[in-house]
Design a protein around this motif. Structure first.
Motif, PDB file in Angstrom:
ATOM      1  N   LYS A   1     -29.235 102.670  38.454  1.00  0.00           N
ATOM      2  CA  LYS A   1     -27.967 102.958  37.804  1.00  0.00           C
ATOM      3  C   LYS A   1     -28.152 102.960  36.292  1.00  0.00           C
ATOM      4  CE  LYS A   1     -24.849 100.660  41.082  1.00  0.00           C
ATOM      5  NZ  LYS A   1     -23.821  99.590  41.170  1.00  0.00           N
ATOM      6  N   PRO A   2     -27.511 103.912  35.598  1.00  0.00           N
ATOM      7  CA  PRO A   2     -27.502 103.836  34.137  1.00  0.00           C
ATOM      8  C   PRO A   2     -26.802 102.547  33.700  1.00  0.00           C
ATOM      9  CG  PRO A   2     -26.757 105.989  34.893  1.00  0.00           C
ATOM     10  CD  PRO A   2     -26.842 105.108  36.097  1.00  0.00           C
ATOM     11  N   THR A   3     -27.177 102.058  32.539  1.00  0.00           N
ATOM     12  CA  THR A   3     -26.618 100.815  32.022  1.00  0.00           C
ATOM     13  C   THR A   3     -25.633 101.094  30.898  1.00  0.00           C
ATOM     14  OG1 THR A   3     -28.648  99.625  32.565  1.00  0.00           O
ATOM     15  CG2 THR A   3     -27.186  98.594  30.962  1.00  0.00           C
ATOM     16  N   LEU A   4     -24.465 100.476  31.013  1.00  0.00           N
ATOM     17  CA  LEU A   4     -23.441 100.548  29.973  1.00  0.00           C
ATOM     18  C   LEU A   4     -23.305  99.177  29.337  1.00  0.00           C
ATOM     19  CD1 LEU A   4     -20.564 102.372  31.903  1.00  0.00           C
ATOM     20  CD2 LEU A   4     -22.423 103.404  30.594  1.00  0.00           C
ATOM     21  N   LEU A   5     -23.037  99.155  28.052  1.00  0.00           N
ATOM     22  CA  LEU A   5     -22.694  97.920  27.359  1.00  0.00           C
ATOM     23  C   LEU A   5     -21.250  98.064  26.897  1.00  0.00           C
ATOM     24  CD1 LEU A   5     -23.117  95.206  25.965  1.00  0.00           C
ATOM     25  CD2 LEU A   5     -24.256  96.440  24.080  1.00  0.00           C
ATOM     26  N   ALA A   6     -20.373  97.219  27.418  1.00  0.00           N
ATOM     27  CA  ALA A   6     -18.968  97.200  27.014  1.00  0.00           C
ATOM     28  C   ALA A   6     -18.766  96.050  26.040  1.00  0.00           C
ATOM     29  CB  ALA A   6     -18.068  97.036  28.236  1.00  0.00           C
ATOM     30  N   VAL A   7     -18.141  96.356  24.891  1.00  0.00           N
ATOM     31  CA  VAL A   7     -17.959  95.362  23.830  1.00  0.00           C
ATOM     32  C   VAL A   7     -16.481  95.290  23.466  1.00  0.00           C
ATOM     33  CG1 VAL A   7     -18.708  94.610  21.549  1.00  0.00           C
ATOM     34  CG2 VAL A   7     -20.220  96.076  22.936  1.00  0.00           C
ATOM     35  N   ASP A   8     -15.900  94.116  23.663  1.00  0.00           N
ATOM     36  CA  ASP A   8     -14.491  93.902  23.341  1.00  0.00           C
ATOM     37  C   ASP A   8     -14.280  92.398  23.233  1.00  0.00           C
ATOM     38  OD1 ASP A   8     -11.513  93.730  23.566  1.00  0.00           O
ATOM     39  OD2 ASP A   8     -11.696  95.862  24.079  1.00  0.00           O
TER      40      ASP A   8
ATOM     41  N   ASN B   1     -18.643  89.980  24.083  1.00  0.00           N
ATOM     42  CA  ASN B   1     -17.305  89.717  23.526  1.00  0.00           C
ATOM     43  C   ASN B   1     -17.300  89.623  21.998  1.00  0.00           C
ATOM     44  OD1 ASN B   1     -18.506  87.260  23.171  1.00  0.00           O
ATOM     45  ND2 ASN B   1     -17.033  86.095  24.393  1.00  0.00           N
ATOM     46  N   SER B   2     -18.398  90.037  21.358  1.00  0.00           N
ATOM     47  CA  SER B   2     -18.461  90.026  19.894  1.00  0.00           C
ATOM     48  C   SER B   2     -19.514  91.025  19.415  1.00  0.00           C
ATOM     49  CB  SER B   2     -18.825  88.629  19.375  1.00  0.00           C
ATOM     50  OG  SER B   2     -20.171  88.329  19.674  1.00  0.00           O
TER      51      SER B   2
ATOM     52  N   ASP C   1     -27.763 102.659  28.155  1.00  0.00           N
ATOM     53  CA  ASP C   1     -27.721 104.116  28.036  1.00  0.00           C
ATOM     54  C   ASP C   1     -26.510 104.578  27.240  1.00  0.00           C
ATOM     55  OD1 ASP C   1     -30.017 104.931  29.823  1.00  0.00           O
ATOM     56  OD2 ASP C   1     -28.876 103.651  31.182  1.00  0.00           O
ATOM     57  N   LEU C   2     -25.485 103.732  27.161  1.00  0.00           N
ATOM     58  CA  LEU C   2     -24.244 104.074  26.472  1.00  0.00           C
ATOM     59  C   LEU C   2     -23.519 102.786  26.119  1.00  0.00           C
ATOM     60  CD1 LEU C   2     -22.136 106.348  25.714  1.00  0.00           C
ATOM     61  CD2 LEU C   2     -21.233 106.076  28.028  1.00  0.00           C
ATOM     62  N   ILE C   3     -22.868 102.774  24.950  1.00  0.00           N
ATOM     63  CA  ILE C   3     -22.090 101.608  24.525  1.00  0.00           C
ATOM     64  C   ILE C   3     -20.628 102.011  24.391  1.00  0.00           C
ATOM     65  CG2 ILE C   3     -21.711  99.921  22.676  1.00  0.00           C
ATOM     66  CD1 ILE C   3     -24.730 100.134  22.057  1.00  0.00           C
ATOM     67  N   LEU C   4     -19.760 101.223  25.016  1.00  0.00           N
ATOM     68  CA  LEU C   4     -18.306 101.366  24.881  1.00  0.00           C
ATOM     69  C   LEU C   4     -17.857 100.246  23.958  1.00  0.00           C
ATOM     70  CD1 LEU C   4     -17.515 101.948  28.662  1.00  0.00           C
ATOM     71  CD2 LEU C   4     -17.833 103.683  26.879  1.00  0.00           C
ATOM     72  N   LEU C   5     -17.334 100.591  22.789  1.00  0.00           N
ATOM     73  CA  LEU C   5     -17.162  99.625  21.714  1.00  0.00           C
ATOM     74  C   LEU C   5     -15.736  99.612  21.171  1.00  0.00           C
ATOM     75  CD1 LEU C   5     -18.508  97.700  19.599  1.00  0.00           C
ATOM     76  CD2 LEU C   5     -19.206  99.764  18.352  1.00  0.00           C
ATOM     77  N   ASP C   6     -15.152  98.425  21.155  1.00  0.00           N
ATOM     78  CA  ASP C   6     -13.845  98.228  20.532  1.00  0.00           C
ATOM     79  C   ASP C   6     -14.026  98.196  19.020  1.00  0.00           C
ATOM     80  OD1 ASP C   6     -11.097  97.665  20.266  1.00  0.00           O
ATOM     81  OD2 ASP C   6     -11.419  95.508  20.438  1.00  0.00           O
ATOM     82  N   ILE C   7     -12.986  98.544  18.290  1.00  0.00           N
ATOM     83  CA  ILE C   7     -13.063  98.495  16.823  1.00  0.00           C
ATOM     84  C   ILE C   7     -12.553  97.173  16.287  1.00  0.00           C
ATOM     85  CG2 ILE C   7     -12.114  99.446  14.681  1.00  0.00           C
ATOM     86  CD1 ILE C   7     -12.291 102.209  15.955  1.00  0.00           C
ATOM     87  N   MET C   8     -11.372  96.766  16.720  1.00  0.00           N
ATOM     88  CA  MET C   8     -10.735  95.575  16.143  1.00  0.00           C
ATOM     89  C   MET C   8     -11.225  94.312  16.840  1.00  0.00           C
ATOM     90  SD  MET C   8      -6.868  96.965  15.405  1.00  0.00           S
ATOM     91  CE  MET C   8      -6.479  97.174  17.111  1.00  0.00           C
ATOM     92  N   MET C   9     -12.210  93.673  16.196  1.00  0.00           N
ATOM     93  CA  MET C   9     -12.758  92.411  16.698  1.00  0.00           C
ATOM     94  C   MET C   9     -12.895  91.468  15.509  1.00  0.00           C
ATOM     95  SD  MET C   9     -15.722  93.627  19.399  1.00  0.00           S
ATOM     96  CE  MET C   9     -16.685  94.506  18.165  1.00  0.00           C
ATOM     97  N   PRO C  10     -12.715  90.168  15.743  1.00  0.00           N
ATOM     98  CA  PRO C  10     -12.874  89.218  14.630  1.00  0.00           C
ATOM     99  C   PRO C  10     -14.333  89.128  14.185  1.00  0.00           C
ATOM    100  CG  PRO C  10     -12.518  88.056  16.704  1.00  0.00           C
ATOM    101  CD  PRO C  10     -12.351  89.517  16.995  1.00  0.00           C
ATOM    102  N   GLY C  11     -14.521  88.791  12.940  1.00  0.00           N
ATOM    103  CA  GLY C  11     -15.878  88.647  12.417  1.00  0.00           C
ATOM    104  C   GLY C  11     -16.461  90.006  12.073  1.00  0.00           C
ATOM    105  N   MET C  12     -17.167  90.588  12.995  1.00  0.00           N
ATOM    106  CA  MET C  12     -17.796  91.890  12.788  1.00  0.00           C
ATOM    107  C   MET C  12     -17.014  92.938  13.591  1.00  0.00           C
ATOM    108  SD  MET C  12     -21.702  93.090  13.710  1.00  0.00           S
ATOM    109  CE  MET C  12     -22.437  91.790  12.743  1.00  0.00           C
ATOM    110  N   ASP C  13     -16.408  93.895  12.901  1.00  0.00           N
ATOM    111  CA  ASP C  13     -15.641  94.908  13.623  1.00  0.00           C
ATOM    112  C   ASP C  13     -16.564  95.978  14.223  1.00  0.00           C
ATOM    113  OD1 ASP C  13     -16.228  96.845  11.634  1.00  0.00           O
ATOM    114  OD2 ASP C  13     -14.311  96.570  10.629  1.00  0.00           O
ATOM    115  N   GLY C  14     -15.967  96.822  15.039  1.00  0.00           N
ATOM    116  CA  GLY C  14     -16.747  97.841  15.729  1.00  0.00           C
ATOM    117  C   GLY C  14     -17.411  98.838  14.805  1.00  0.00           C
ATOM    118  N   TYR C  15     -16.773  99.172  13.683  1.00  0.00           N
ATOM    119  CA  TYR C  15     -17.396 100.085  12.719  1.00  0.00           C
ATOM    120  C   TYR C  15     -18.732  99.521  12.234  1.00  0.00           C
ATOM    121  CZ  TYR C  15     -12.704 102.202  12.227  1.00  0.00           C
ATOM    122  OH  TYR C  15     -11.492 102.803  12.443  1.00  0.00           O
ATOM    123  N   GLU C  16     -18.718  98.225  11.881  1.00  0.00           N
ATOM    124  CA  GLU C  16     -19.938  97.595  11.376  1.00  0.00           C
ATOM    125  C   GLU C  16     -20.996  97.509  12.475  1.00  0.00           C
ATOM    126  OE1 GLU C  16     -22.743  96.071   8.884  1.00  0.00           O
ATOM    127  OE2 GLU C  16     -20.872  97.101   8.401  1.00  0.00           O
TER     128      GLU C  16
END
Length: 156
Positions: free
Chosen positions: A10-17, A40-41, A56-71
């Protein structure tokens, strides 16, 4: 019983939120088709992304404390080991300026919350198909060429 699907990697996804409920939702939606890793960070995401094998793919939230998704995205794109991992932002930021900033940071797509589960599955599937085709083409170019037969002309 067809076990072909079970034996495929299976391809691997990284979900970040930073929200546990969002991570649980993504895991529930995608874990049947993909191996899903959760972070979670931002710092945890960077660590997981840099570990072998990379997602293989990252699903990334933008609004997170500390380091945001843009960074997180910018740092991923600065490191040789992670720069080629595609990033899709999943975020509640629905304005055009936020979307532009996400794409400028290096994301390949931008999806606003609340997500449509079917559309997210289709986006991930279609994008990973493209990634697989790209990897195959790259591997075909890297393979050493076959030795060529050498003929010498012999005079009778």
């Amino acid at each position: 019983m067809d076990t072909t699907h079970d034996t495929l990697i299976k391809p691997t996804l990284l979900a970040v939120d930073d929200t546990a409920d969002n991570l649980a939702l993504l895991n529930d939606l995608l874990s049947k088709q993909y191996k899903v890793k959760l972070a979670n960070s931002g710092p945890k995401a960077l660590k997981i992304a840099a570990a072998a094998p990379p997602p293989d793919l990252i699903l990334l939230d933008i609004m997170m404390p500390g380091m945001d998704g843009y960074e997180v995205c910018r740092q991923l794109k600065q490191q040789a080991a992670t720069r080629d991992i595609p990033v899709i932002f999943l975020t509640a930021c629905a304005d055009a300026e936020a979307e532009r900033a996400g794409l400028e940071a290096g994301a390949v797509d931008y999806v606003t919350k609340p997500i449509d589960p079917d559309l997210l599955r289709l986006r991930v599937r279609n994008f990973l198909r493209g990634v697989a085709r790209h990897k195959q083409r790259r591997e075909n170019r890297i393979l050493p060429s076959q030795p060529r037969a050498s003929f010498t002309h012999c005079e009778p």
